[in-house]
Write an enzyme that holds these catalytic residues in place. Sequence first.
Site, PDB file in Angstrom:
ATOM      1  N   LYS A 133    -114.199   4.170  19.272  1.00 16.05           N
ATOM      2  CA  LYS A 133    -113.068   5.068  19.535  1.00 16.05           C
ATOM      3  C   LYS A 133    -113.506   5.778  20.799  1.00 16.05           C
ATOM      4  O   LYS A 133    -112.508   6.608  21.354  1.00 16.05           O
ATOM      5  CB  LYS A 133    -112.718   5.842  18.595  1.00 16.05           C
ATOM      6  CG  LYS A 133    -113.790   6.930  18.136  1.00 16.05           C
ATOM      7  CD  LYS A 133    -113.370   8.020  17.263  1.00 16.05           C
ATOM      8  CE  LYS A 133    -114.685   8.895  17.150  1.00 16.05           C
ATOM      9  NZ  LYS A 133    -114.369   9.999  16.267  1.00 16.05           N
ATOM     10  N   TYR A 190    -110.024   0.434  24.903  1.00 19.58           N
ATOM     11  CA  TYR A 190    -109.778   0.971  23.627  1.00 19.58           C
ATOM     12  C   TYR A 190    -108.443   1.293  23.445  1.00 19.58           C
ATOM     13  O   TYR A 190    -107.926   0.624  22.119  1.00 19.58           O
ATOM     14  CB  TYR A 190    -110.500   2.448  23.491  1.00 19.58           C
ATOM     15  CG  TYR A 190    -109.882   3.047  22.556  1.00 19.58           C
ATOM     16  CD1 TYR A 190    -110.397   2.954  20.955  1.00 19.58           C
ATOM     17  CD2 TYR A 190    -108.946   4.136  22.779  1.00 19.58           C
ATOM     18  CE1 TYR A 190    -109.769   3.616  20.036  1.00 19.58           C
ATOM     19  CE2 TYR A 190    -108.325   5.054  21.898  1.00 19.58           C
ATOM     20  CZ  TYR A 190    -108.736   4.613  20.406  1.00 19.58           C
ATOM     21  OH  TYR A 190    -108.167   5.429  19.327  1.00 19.58           O
ATOM     22  N   SER A 195    -102.770   4.835  17.389  1.00 14.51           N
ATOM     23  CA  SER A 195    -103.072   6.202  18.332  1.00 14.51           C
ATOM     24  C   SER A 195    -101.823   6.450  19.524  1.00 14.51           C
ATOM     25  O   SER A 195    -101.310   5.396  19.831  1.00 14.51           O
ATOM     26  CB  SER A 195    -104.308   5.894  19.232  1.00 14.51           C
ATOM     27  OG  SER A 195    -104.354   6.708  20.093  1.00 14.51           O
ATOM     28  N   THR A 203    -102.327   6.691  22.195  1.00 14.55           N
ATOM     29  CA  THR A 203    -102.438   6.022  23.462  1.00 14.55           C
ATOM     30  C   THR A 203    -101.694   4.836  23.684  1.00 14.55           C
ATOM     31  O   THR A 203    -101.512   4.486  24.804  1.00 14.55           O
ATOM     32  CB  THR A 203    -104.086   5.878  23.360  1.00 14.55           C
ATOM     33  OG1 THR A 203    -104.492   5.413  24.488  1.00 14.55           O
ATOM     34  CG2 THR A 203    -104.442   4.734  22.237  1.00 14.55           C
ATOM     35  N   ASN A 236    -114.312  14.409  23.576  1.00  6.80           N
ATOM     36  CA  ASN A 236    -113.017  15.107  23.355  1.00  6.80           C
ATOM     37  C   ASN A 236    -113.337  16.636  23.462  1.00  6.80           C
ATOM     38  O   ASN A 236    -114.278  17.283  23.437  1.00  6.80           O
ATOM     39  CB  ASN A 236    -112.810  14.928  21.750  1.00  6.80           C
ATOM     40  CG  ASN A 236    -112.622  13.512  21.352  1.00  6.80           C
ATOM     41  OD1 ASN A 236    -113.244  12.877  20.572  1.00  6.80           O
ATOM     42  ND2 ASN A 236    -111.515  12.915  21.994  1.00  6.80           N
ATOM     43  N   LYS A 247    -105.463  -0.895  20.447  1.00  3.39           N
ATOM     44  CA  LYS A 247    -104.532  -0.166  19.449  1.00  3.39           C
ATOM     45  C   LYS A 247    -103.193  -1.015  19.672  1.00  3.39           C
ATOM     46  O   LYS A 247    -102.591  -1.376  18.647  1.00  3.39           O
ATOM     47  CB  LYS A 247    -104.433   1.129  19.474  1.00  3.39           C
ATOM     48  CG  LYS A 247    -105.854   2.008  19.043  1.00  3.39           C
ATOM     49  CD  LYS A 247    -106.019   1.834  17.666  1.00  3.39           C
ATOM     50  CE  LYS A 247    -107.366   2.381  17.237  1.00  3.39           C
ATOM     51  NZ  LYS A 247    -107.834   2.239  15.966  1.00  3.39           N
ATOM     52  N   VAL A 307    -113.309  21.745  32.740  1.00  8.76           N
ATOM     53  CA  VAL A 307    -111.759  21.597  32.286  1.00  8.76           C
ATOM     54  C   VAL A 307    -111.278  20.761  33.386  1.00  8.76           C
ATOM     55  O   VAL A 307    -111.347  20.963  34.597  1.00  8.76           O
ATOM     56  CB  VAL A 307    -111.194  22.925  32.262  1.00  8.76           C
ATOM     57  CG1 VAL A 307    -109.258  22.681  32.405  1.00  8.76           C
ATOM     58  CG2 VAL A 307    -111.331  23.730  31.194  1.00  8.76           C
TER      59      VAL A 307
HETATM   60  C1  WQD Z   1    -107.947  16.393  25.667  1.00  4.46           C
HETATM   61  C2  WQD Z   1    -107.820  17.010  26.926  1.00  4.46           C
HETATM   62  C3  WQD Z   1    -108.968  16.186  28.692  1.00  4.46           C
HETATM   63  C4  WQD Z   1    -112.952  17.108  27.135  1.00  4.46           C
HETATM   64  C5  WQD Z   1    -107.483  11.220  22.711  1.00  4.46           C
HETATM   65  C6  WQD Z   1    -108.770  10.360  22.137  1.00  4.46           C
HETATM   66  C7  WQD Z   1    -108.573   9.090  22.313  1.00  4.46           C
HETATM   67  C8  WQD Z   1    -107.050   8.746  22.352  1.00  4.46           C
HETATM   68  C9  WQD Z   1    -106.014   9.439  22.471  1.00  4.46           C
HETATM   69  C10 WQD Z   1    -107.441   8.462  19.629  1.00  4.46           C
HETATM   70  C11 WQD Z   1    -107.713  16.122  28.165  1.00  4.46           C
HETATM   71  C12 WQD Z   1    -109.272  17.651  28.522  1.00  4.46           C
HETATM   72  C13 WQD Z   1    -111.698  17.112  27.303  1.00  4.46           C
HETATM   73  C14 WQD Z   1    -113.639  18.070  28.291  1.00  4.46           C
HETATM   74  C15 WQD Z   1    -111.544  18.518  29.317  1.00  4.46           C
HETATM   75  N1  WQD Z   1    -106.591   8.252  20.796  1.00  4.46           N
HETATM   76  N2  WQD Z   1    -110.944  17.657  28.418  1.00  4.46           N
HETATM   77  N3  WQD Z   1    -112.934  18.662  29.326  1.00  4.46           N
HETATM   78  O1  WQD Z   1    -107.860  12.386  26.170  1.00  4.46           O
HETATM   79  O2  WQD Z   1    -105.980  13.090  24.735  1.00  4.46           O
HETATM   80  O3  WQD Z   1    -107.436  11.177  24.002  1.00  4.46           O
HETATM   81  O4  WQD Z   1    -106.474  10.724  22.198  1.00  4.46           O
HETATM   82  O5  WQD Z   1    -107.671   7.623  18.860  1.00  4.46           O
HETATM   83  O6  WQD Z   1    -109.690   8.351  21.646  1.00  4.46           O
HETATM   84  O7  WQD Z   1    -109.802  10.945  22.604  1.00  4.46           O
HETATM   85  O8  WQD Z   1    -108.510  13.927  24.026  1.00  4.46           O
HETATM   86  O9  WQD Z   1    -110.030  15.331  23.467  1.00  4.46           O
HETATM   87  O10 WQD Z   1    -110.922  13.796  25.098  1.00  4.46           O
HETATM   88  O11 WQD Z   1    -109.012  15.415  25.943  1.00  4.46           O
HETATM   89  O12 WQD Z   1    -110.908  19.194  30.068  1.00  4.46           O
HETATM   90  O13 WQD Z   1    -115.036  18.116  28.319  1.00  4.46           O
HETATM   91  O14 WQD Z   1    -109.025  18.185  27.184  1.00  4.46           O
HETATM   92  O15 WQD Z   1    -109.036  16.034  30.004  1.00  4.46           O
HETATM   93  O16 WQD Z   1    -106.818  16.597  28.969  1.00  4.46           O
HETATM   94  P1  WQD Z   1    -107.408  12.614  24.824  1.00  4.46           P
HETATM   95  P2  WQD Z   1    -109.735  14.455  24.397  1.00  4.46           P
END
Ligand code: WQD
Length: 341
Positions: free
Chosen positions: A88, A154, A128, A130, A204, A158, A222
């Site tokens: 994932k 990835y 997902s 995604t 994440n 899906k 961020v």
């Molecule tokens: C969330 C937000 C980052 C880390 C997830 C799963 C992926 C897929 C879709 C799952 C984003 C921001 C993150 C950090 C940050 N499906 N962030 N600093 O990208 O929505 O993807 O859902 O099965 O597998 O990972 O989730 O938690 O990575 O990011 O600013 O150190 O937080 O840019 O905007 P994301 P995420």
Amino acid sequence: MNHQRKILVTGGAGFIGSHTITALVSAGFTPIIADDFRNADSSVPSRIEKIIGHLPEFIMIDVCDKEALKQVFEQHAFAGIIHFAAYKAVGESVEFPLKYYRNNLLGLINTLELAVQFKVPNFVFSSSCTVYGEPGELKEVTEDLPKGLAASPYGNTKIIGEEILKDVHHSNSGLNIISLRYFNPIGAHPSGLIGEFPIGKPNNLLPMVTGTAIGKYDQLTVFGNDYPTSDGTCVRDYIHVMDLATAHVKALEFLESGKSSFETINVGTGAGTTILKVIQVFEAISEVKLNWKFGPKRPGDVVEIFAKADKANHLLNWYPKYTLEDSVQHAWNWEKKLQND
Ligand code: WQD
């Protein structure tokens, strides 16, 4: 009808899988975990035991090994399957696409072939949001929105996985199927006994927030501050992992009711939250001042997406029970608990 209602849960020792095991037991199912623990902690079964009162049955197996998986089907008459087992990590999938295609697609195909061969009636797939890619004008996505271009191998596994399921359904395989499109699962079991075990530095947001606060990582970055959103940071639909777990139980029960044989269903709260809001909620709950800074945008990030969850609400009678505050609190409890383990 199999009175014990045994459910094969591939990847059942992982983050979402382990929480779903507890929800299945609460609903009267008998889950059987099939996992090779390559991406799960070996302590998970004994942790689950503390919640459900007995050690869940688990089989150490790679679902890509069809012969070994076949033996599992020979030994048990399953009333249903929840298929989580998959890689994932989005970034890793860009680096090693074949690893992702092989593992995620072969595991799915093996499980489906055996499900059909052994006449298992019901199948729930871990999909997902995604699959939507970058949504258009409407950020609140419904299931009928055409699938987007996958931002990563990835994501493509899906999309292809869902296509495979559709074709299997059309082939009169006898398998009833629900594909659940998860938004952003966070939090941990309210008991604090199970949660997420990120291997290496997490990708994440939430594990990075709690991990930084506890001192595992120096600083949270961020990614991006000038997106066209209320505060310039990306918007996601964060859903408590136990609410997501419950959605799997409801999906199985819905398939058992015979009302439909194929559905694709969003599982999200319906609310969009910016990253800065998550940080603000975390700081208020933990009373920890988080060390964070803005950094460059992460390539491939969707700007804003959240679920239209009406289908889950009406079809499955599923409604999230936990708030964002609950989720952040439970994630924080879990992080603190892990530190003292
Ligand atoms: C969330 C937000 C980052 C880390 C997830 C799963 C992926 C897929 C879709 C799952 C984003 C921001 C993150 C950090 C940050 N499906 N962030 N600093 O990208 O929505 O993807 O859902 O099965 O597998 O990972 O989730 O938690 O990575 O990011 O600013 O150190 O937080 O840019 O905007 P994301 P995420």
